[in-house]
Design a protein around this motif. Structure first.
Motif, mmCIF file in Angstrom:
data_model
loop_
_atom_site.group_PDB
_atom_site.id
_atom_site.type_symbol
_atom_site.label_atom_id
_atom_site.label_comp_id
_atom_site.label_asym_id
_atom_site.label_seq_id
_atom_site.Cartn_x
_atom_site.Cartn_y
_atom_site.Cartn_z
ATOM 1 N N TYR A 159 2.410 -5.961 9.115
ATOM 2 C CA TYR A 159 1.946 -6.102 7.561
ATOM 3 C C TYR A 159 1.489 -4.496 6.968
ATOM 4 O O TYR A 159 2.042 -4.013 6.602
ATOM 5 C CB TYR A 159 1.149 -7.234 7.173
ATOM 6 C CG TYR A 159 0.925 -6.537 5.533
ATOM 7 C CD1 TYR A 159 1.575 -7.366 4.743
ATOM 8 C CD2 TYR A 159 -0.320 -6.049 5.606
ATOM 9 C CE1 TYR A 159 1.094 -7.189 3.315
ATOM 10 C CE2 TYR A 159 -0.671 -6.166 3.926
ATOM 11 C CZ TYR A 159 -0.086 -6.547 2.792
ATOM 12 O OH TYR A 159 -0.084 -5.778 1.463
ATOM 13 N N ASN A 160 0.640 -4.170 8.011
ATOM 14 C CA ASN A 160 0.658 -2.104 7.210
ATOM 15 C C ASN A 160 1.844 -1.418 7.914
ATOM 16 O O ASN A 160 1.116 -0.205 7.363
ATOM 17 C CB ASN A 160 -1.331 -2.392 8.278
ATOM 18 C CG ASN A 160 -2.019 -3.427 7.889
ATOM 19 O OD1 ASN A 160 -2.202 -3.367 6.583
ATOM 20 N ND2 ASN A 160 -3.084 -3.551 9.119
ATOM 21 N N SER A 161 1.555 -1.686 9.080
ATOM 22 C CA SER A 161 3.082 -0.722 9.677
ATOM 23 C C SER A 161 4.141 -1.156 8.187
ATOM 24 O O SER A 161 4.550 0.269 7.357
ATOM 25 C CB SER A 161 4.047 -0.781 10.245
ATOM 26 O OG SER A 161 4.723 -0.330 10.921
ATOM 27 N N ASN A 162 4.854 -1.905 7.807
ATOM 28 C CA ASN A 162 5.080 -1.732 6.758
ATOM 29 C C ASN A 162 5.377 -1.413 5.127
ATOM 30 O O ASN A 162 5.781 -1.117 4.679
ATOM 31 C CB ASN A 162 6.212 -3.092 6.082
ATOM 32 C CG ASN A 162 6.362 -4.148 7.622
ATOM 33 O OD1 ASN A 162 7.015 -3.598 7.997
ATOM 34 N ND2 ASN A 162 6.413 -5.200 7.579
ATOM 35 N N MET B 38 4.452 3.112 1.456
ATOM 36 C CA MET B 38 3.994 3.452 0.982
ATOM 37 C C MET B 38 4.371 5.461 0.119
ATOM 38 O O MET B 38 5.117 6.271 -0.116
ATOM 39 C CB MET B 38 2.781 3.879 0.746
ATOM 40 C CG MET B 38 1.595 2.944 0.398
ATOM 41 S SD MET B 38 0.182 2.726 1.078
ATOM 42 C CE MET B 38 -0.496 4.188 -0.663
ATOM 43 N N ALA B 39 4.745 5.786 1.887
ATOM 44 C CA ALA B 39 5.246 6.765 2.251
ATOM 45 C C ALA B 39 6.510 7.095 1.327
ATOM 46 O O ALA B 39 6.534 8.075 0.559
ATOM 47 C CB ALA B 39 5.594 7.434 3.244
ATOM 48 N N ALA B 40 7.675 6.037 0.701
ATOM 49 C CA ALA B 40 8.920 6.325 0.536
ATOM 50 C C ALA B 40 8.367 5.978 -1.259
ATOM 51 O O ALA B 40 9.531 6.554 -1.907
ATOM 52 C CB ALA B 40 9.607 4.833 0.525
ATOM 53 N N GLU C 235 3.721 -6.393 -3.954
ATOM 54 C CA GLU C 235 2.825 -7.008 -3.087
ATOM 55 C C GLU C 235 1.188 -6.830 -3.954
ATOM 56 O O GLU C 235 0.217 -8.243 -3.701
ATOM 57 C CB GLU C 235 3.047 -5.890 -1.783
ATOM 58 C CG GLU C 235 3.958 -6.201 -1.039
ATOM 59 C CD GLU C 235 3.488 -5.731 0.404
ATOM 60 O OE1 GLU C 235 2.989 -4.782 0.670
ATOM 61 O OE2 GLU C 235 5.106 -5.262 1.175
ATOM 62 N N ASP C 236 0.643 -6.701 -4.229
ATOM 63 C CA ASP C 236 -0.250 -6.063 -5.322
ATOM 64 C C ASP C 236 -0.529 -8.168 -5.995
ATOM 65 O O ASP C 236 -1.684 -7.957 -5.597
ATOM 66 C CB ASP C 236 -0.100 -5.063 -6.275
ATOM 67 C CG ASP C 236 -0.686 -3.429 -4.879
ATOM 68 O OD1 ASP C 236 -1.233 -4.056 -3.738
ATOM 69 O OD2 ASP C 236 -0.549 -2.497 -5.750
ATOM 70 N N ILE C 237 0.750 -8.195 -6.781
ATOM 71 C CA ILE C 237 0.130 -9.206 -7.557
ATOM 72 C C ILE C 237 0.112 -10.613 -6.767
ATOM 73 O O ILE C 237 -0.864 -11.430 -7.091
ATOM 74 C CB ILE C 237 1.075 -9.624 -8.403
ATOM 75 C CG1 ILE C 237 1.615 -7.649 -8.952
ATOM 76 C CG2 ILE C 237 0.980 -10.555 -8.881
ATOM 77 C CD1 ILE C 237 2.673 -8.170 -10.371
ATOM 78 N N ASP C 238 0.581 -10.429 -5.712
ATOM 79 C CA ASP C 238 0.758 -11.581 -4.231
ATOM 80 C C ASP C 238 -1.061 -11.278 -4.081
ATOM 81 O O ASP C 238 -1.646 -13.116 -3.273
ATOM 82 C CB ASP C 238 1.564 -11.426 -3.506
ATOM 83 C CG ASP C 238 2.622 -11.816 -3.868
ATOM 84 O OD1 ASP C 238 3.296 -11.969 -4.880
ATOM 85 O OD2 ASP C 238 3.614 -11.320 -3.613
#
Length: 293
Positions: A167-170, A175-177, A192-195
């Motif tokens: 999860y952290n890798s994805n 975030m880079a994209a 993701e933040d909403i979830d």
């Protein structure tokens, strides 16, 4: 008095005269003296003394002539180990003094990382070099803390650990994209933040927040280089201030997958550190830019 002197073993030094005598002695008998000229021809100098392994006090100022040193300011320092980040670092000068801050967009922590630059002399010399002899390749981050506590770890099985790493890798890639303007990545991060918010809202009713949040890293107060963090202790050791005999802990932390060392006075840490446990506290971030020869 600098509020982080206590972090390197000067917890009981509170009188201004004691501090003045200490600084005067460092100026007269430094362990290391570094001198360079700025672009205006002013002779900028840093005089430092080590009071324990990797920790000490640096005094910065300028020489009016060959012998008269005029102090601008002093600060306690702690030099970390290893490589903390390989992100590009921008350096900004403080407006009120000859001090510099390093700034980089570190995807793992989700905020702009700002730290107090330690190797200022080297930076000034390299920035003024016409040939650009060295290239900055990475950065070593370290921190001082004036107070913190030990928190027990959150239990995770192997499956949960692997899922968390994936999860952290994805998320780092997203975030880079997003930083490069990818709208799909921005939308994915928003969902993701909403979830995450929905999950926390459900679990907080019956669980303690420290069992839900494994680590965190966020700005603290009005100082741009201070952060409130919680991170897993990977390793620790104890060092002693040679002058005061006060003991300090060196904690190697993993906070949001950013690995760095923190120095804290033994008396200011609540609890017993151990690998696997977590450190929670406020830190003053410092760092060195490492150059490639």
């Amino acid at each position: 008095m600098h509020s982080y002197l206590r972090s390197i073993g000067f917890r009981n030094m509170k009188k201004k005269q004691e501090i003045k005598s200490l600084i005067d002695d460092i100026i007269k008998n430094p362990d290391v003296k570094k001198i360079t000229e700025d672009e205006h021809g002013n002779v900028f100098a840093e005089l430092s003394r080590e009071f324990g392994q990797y920790m000490g006090i640096a005094v910065r100022g300028e020489y009016v002539n060959d012998t008269d040193f005029q102090m601008d300011y002093y600060y306690p320092y702690f030099i970390g180990s290893g490589v903390s980040t390989e992100e590009k670092v921008e350096v900004e000068k403080h407006s009120d003094r000859e001090a510099y801050a390093g700034v980089c967009d570190e995807m793992r922590i989700g905020v702009t990382l700002i730290f107090y630059l330690q190797n200022v002399i080297e930076y000034i010399q390299e920035s003024q070099s016409k040939n650009g002899r060295k290239v900055p390749v990475n950065t070593t981050i370290s921190a001082l803390s004036a107070g913190g506590k030990i928190v027990l770890p959150v239990y995770k099985n192997e499956t949960q650990i692997k899922d968390s790493e994936k999860y952290n890798s994805n998320r780092t890639h997203l975030m880079a994209a997003a930083r490069d303007g990818d709208e799909e990545a921005m939308e994915s991060l928003t969902l993701e933040d909403i979830d995450t918010y929905s999950m926390i809202s459900r679990r907080i009713i019956r669980e303690d927040i420290l069992t839900i949040v494994d680590t965190y890293f966020m700005p603290y107060g009005i100082e741009s280089d201070q952060y409130s963090i919680m991170g897993e202790i990977l390793d620790f050791c104890t060092i002693e201030n040679r002058q005061t005999a006060e003991k300090c802990y060196i904690l190697t932390l993993d906070s949001n997958h950013l690995i760095f060392d923190v120095c804290i006075n033994q008396e200011d840490l609540m609890g017993e550190p151990a690998p696997g446990r977590r450190f929670k506290g406020v830190i003053w971030m410092q760092g060195q830019i490492n150059y490639n020869i």
